[in-house]
Structure formats: C-alpha cells, structure tokens
Design a protein around this motif. Sequence first.
Motif, mmCIF file in Angstrom:
data_model
loop_
_atom_site.group_PDB
_atom_site.id
_atom_site.type_symbol
_atom_site.label_atom_id
_atom_site.label_comp_id
_atom_site.label_asym_id
_atom_site.label_seq_id
_atom_site.Cartn_x
_atom_site.Cartn_y
_atom_site.Cartn_z
ATOM 1 N N LEU A 225 0.922 -1.154 0.351
ATOM 2 C CA LEU A 225 -0.415 0.218 -0.084
ATOM 3 C C LEU A 225 0.671 1.508 0.031
ATOM 4 O O LEU A 225 0.195 2.544 -0.489
ATOM 5 C CB LEU A 225 -1.207 0.137 0.874
ATOM 6 N N ALA A 226 2.474 1.334 0.522
ATOM 7 C CA ALA A 226 3.190 2.228 0.503
ATOM 8 C C ALA A 226 3.347 2.204 -1.458
ATOM 9 O O ALA A 226 4.335 3.571 -0.921
ATOM 10 C CB ALA A 226 3.928 2.209 2.113
ATOM 11 N N ASP A 227 3.809 2.065 -1.896
ATOM 12 C CA ASP A 227 4.379 1.992 -2.865
ATOM 13 C C ASP A 227 2.863 2.697 -3.548
ATOM 14 O O ASP A 227 2.154 2.634 -4.442
ATOM 15 C CB ASP A 227 3.962 0.602 -3.815
ATOM 16 N N PHE B 12 3.044 3.837 -7.071
ATOM 17 C CA PHE B 12 2.633 3.363 -8.672
ATOM 18 C C PHE B 12 0.913 2.368 -8.415
ATOM 19 O O PHE B 12 -0.126 2.424 -8.035
ATOM 20 C CB PHE B 12 3.031 1.376 -8.507
ATOM 21 N N TYR B 13 0.449 1.856 -6.472
ATOM 22 C CA TYR B 13 -0.718 1.390 -5.956
ATOM 23 C C TYR B 13 -1.586 2.312 -5.491
ATOM 24 O O TYR B 13 -3.073 2.004 -5.821
ATOM 25 C CB TYR B 13 -0.917 0.591 -5.184
ATOM 26 N N GLY B 14 -1.326 3.234 -5.063
ATOM 27 C CA GLY B 14 -1.965 4.695 -5.170
ATOM 28 C C GLY B 14 -2.901 5.006 -6.210
ATOM 29 O O GLY B 14 -4.235 4.834 -5.474
ATOM 30 N N PRO B 15 -2.582 5.636 -7.092
ATOM 31 C CA PRO B 15 -3.565 5.123 -8.155
ATOM 32 C C PRO B 15 -5.086 4.638 -8.764
ATOM 33 O O PRO B 15 -5.961 4.681 -8.927
ATOM 34 C CB PRO B 15 -2.975 6.093 -9.671
ATOM 35 N N LEU B 16 -4.079 3.253 -8.563
ATOM 36 C CA LEU B 16 -4.774 1.649 -8.882
ATOM 37 C C LEU B 16 -5.299 1.599 -7.813
ATOM 38 O O LEU B 16 -6.509 0.901 -8.249
ATOM 39 C CB LEU B 16 -4.042 0.407 -8.978
ATOM 40 N N SER B 17 -5.271 1.895 -6.362
ATOM 41 C CA SER B 17 -7.025 1.066 -5.587
ATOM 42 C C SER B 17 -7.710 1.946 -5.624
ATOM 43 O O SER B 17 -8.560 2.058 -5.393
ATOM 44 C CB SER B 17 -6.193 1.326 -4.549
ATOM 45 N N ARG B 18 -7.351 3.296 -5.935
ATOM 46 C CA ARG B 18 -8.286 4.875 -5.752
ATOM 47 C C ARG B 18 -9.156 3.896 -7.421
ATOM 48 O O ARG B 18 -10.478 5.177 -6.810
ATOM 49 C CB ARG B 18 -7.107 5.989 -5.754
ATOM 50 N N ALA B 19 -8.776 3.807 -8.226
ATOM 51 C CA ALA B 19 -9.564 3.966 -9.718
ATOM 52 C C ALA B 19 -10.493 2.257 -9.463
ATOM 53 O O ALA B 19 -11.678 2.739 -9.160
ATOM 54 C CB ALA B 19 -8.740 3.159 -11.035
ATOM 55 N N VAL B 20 -9.854 1.630 -8.146
ATOM 56 C CA VAL B 20 -10.819 0.275 -8.151
ATOM 57 C C VAL B 20 -11.875 0.804 -7.160
ATOM 58 O O VAL B 20 -12.958 0.783 -7.421
ATOM 59 C CB VAL B 20 -10.065 -0.471 -6.874
#
Length: 325
Positions: free
Chosen positions: A66-68, A70-78
């Motif tokens: 979760l701290a990476d 790269f995964y912030g925008p991915l998680s937000r989009a989901v």
Amino acid sequence: MKDVAARAGVGLKTVSRVVNGEPGVTADTERRVQEAIESLGFRRNDSARVLRKGRTASVGLVLEDLADPFYGPLSRAVEEVARAHGALLINGSSAEDPEREQELALALCARRVDGLIVIPAGNDHRYLEPEIKAGIATVFVDRPPGLIDADAVLSDSLGGARAGVAQLIAHGHRRIGFIGDQPRIHTAVERLRGYRAAMEDAELAVHPSWISLGSTAPERVRGAVADMLDGPEPVTALFAGNNRIMVTVVRALAGRDRPVGLVGFDDIELADLLGITVIAQDAALLGRTAAERLFRRLDGFDEAPAHTTLATRLIARGSGEIPPQ
C-alpha cells in the motif's frame, strides 16, 4: 424500523422501501421517513441484508504494498468503480510474500466479499479455485494468475522495456545495464525480455555483468549500479526495472561526475523536474479496467476469462537522450 415507522406514521414496508431505495413511495412520505431516520440515528443492519440478498456489496483488493506510489492511483480507481456500484472496497498488502497473499485473499473470501482483485505475489493460484467456483468473481491485475484460468489486466511490460532500451540505443549507447526486480516476478521477467529484445534488434551483445535481478532494497541496487559502472565491462547507460529501483539509481548517480544515460520503467514524482526519461504505465487505467471487468462478472457476464494488455508510453525528458561519455 418500528421506531422509524411510528415516528413517520407509516408502515414497516414503507420504511424498508425507503432504506433500500425501492420505488413506490411518494416524495412527501420519503421525506418524513428520512427525517425520522436522522432524528432517531437509525442505521440499516447490513448483516441481515446480506442474509436476505446473498451479496455483501463489498470487494477485496490484494496489493503488493500500500505504501508503493504506483498502487495509490490503482487502488483509488478500483475504489471509485466500487463506489459507483454501491460497494465497499477492502484492501491489504501481501508484502510480495506468496503465503501472505494467500492468507489475505482467503481471509477476504471468508468474509464473503463478492469479488477479488489480486496483484499476485505468488505463481500458484489454485488455492482460489474453490472460491471462484463458489461464485467469488476474481480478476488479476499487473501480473497474470498462476496455474488457473482467470481474467487479468496487464501493462505491456515487454514492449515498454523494449522501447525504453531502444531509446538509449538510438542516442548512441551500446553498453546498457539492466537492473530489475526479483526473477520470480512476472513483470521483472517480461521487462528483462524487452531489454534483451531491444539489444538483439540492434545486434548488440549483452555481457552477463550488465544484468542484475534481485530485491528493490537500496543497498542491493546501489551495489548493482557500482558494479556496472566501475566493473571491467562498464556500461554507459542504465535501464531501471521499476519505480523503486529507479529512485535508488537516481540517488546513486547523483554523486558521479560522468553523465550516465537512464530510462526507468514507471513514472515517479518529480521525474519531470529531474529530467528523467521513463516508460509510463497508467496505474489508474489498470485499476479501473480490472474493477469494471470484476463488476461485469458480478452482473452476470459469463464469457471465457480474458487477458487485457494496456499500452505503455515513452516520455522523453533528457536522461535517456544523453549520449555516451
């Protein structure tokens, strides 16, 4: 609900219709029910609703970290797609550990999420077969599933790395190093394949010392940079296999007098100000595409599982266009 019905002067069925957004209630009646709900602090019992409808209106997301960034925008989009479908998103990190990934995914299944989106840490996902057969829709993102047939949404890691290395070659580099993630990770392997393909396209030999795969730990990456630049077969340019590796490479190069060509896979914050050439993948589009596929499955879409590959793009900012020194 009895208290709400009494306060609003309506029947229980009318309260149920208002709470569940069902038709058949006049605007004035709905207003009275909503006022009663707010004044009494009523909250719908979702556990009872799950038993009645058989759906939890929740989906799980298993990330690497979760701290990476790269995964912030991915998680937000989901999360945005889930919200649009009236569902709650529950996520957690696998820490790139296959056992932890399995433990987390099965824990979410045990809580009866309606669907799962998984960024795999492992290469064997047969443990999810009983859950999928039981009706839990599952989509893999960023990396494909292992040993099962399931939907997946991926970036073009091979093509992106090939284009990035070709950019260095086009600006005169013939001795190019590749620093990538662990060799058991699908994206690391695909990006190495892209590197090799670009070198082969240009009929350039690859010295074994120009390739380093391993953890993204800064000390490991700094050591790889030093070995490639100071060894017996020094390189004039580097290709960094992901965002965390690239950050360490940029720091390692900062103290050197001789300019070194650099292209990284994944964009990073301040890369535009630092003039770093990157192969950018759209993390938000990955997440959105995977989530939309998941909810199509939940809505009854019953075609064979499919793999979708999204294009990457080269953003030239200067570091990949430095000629060899």
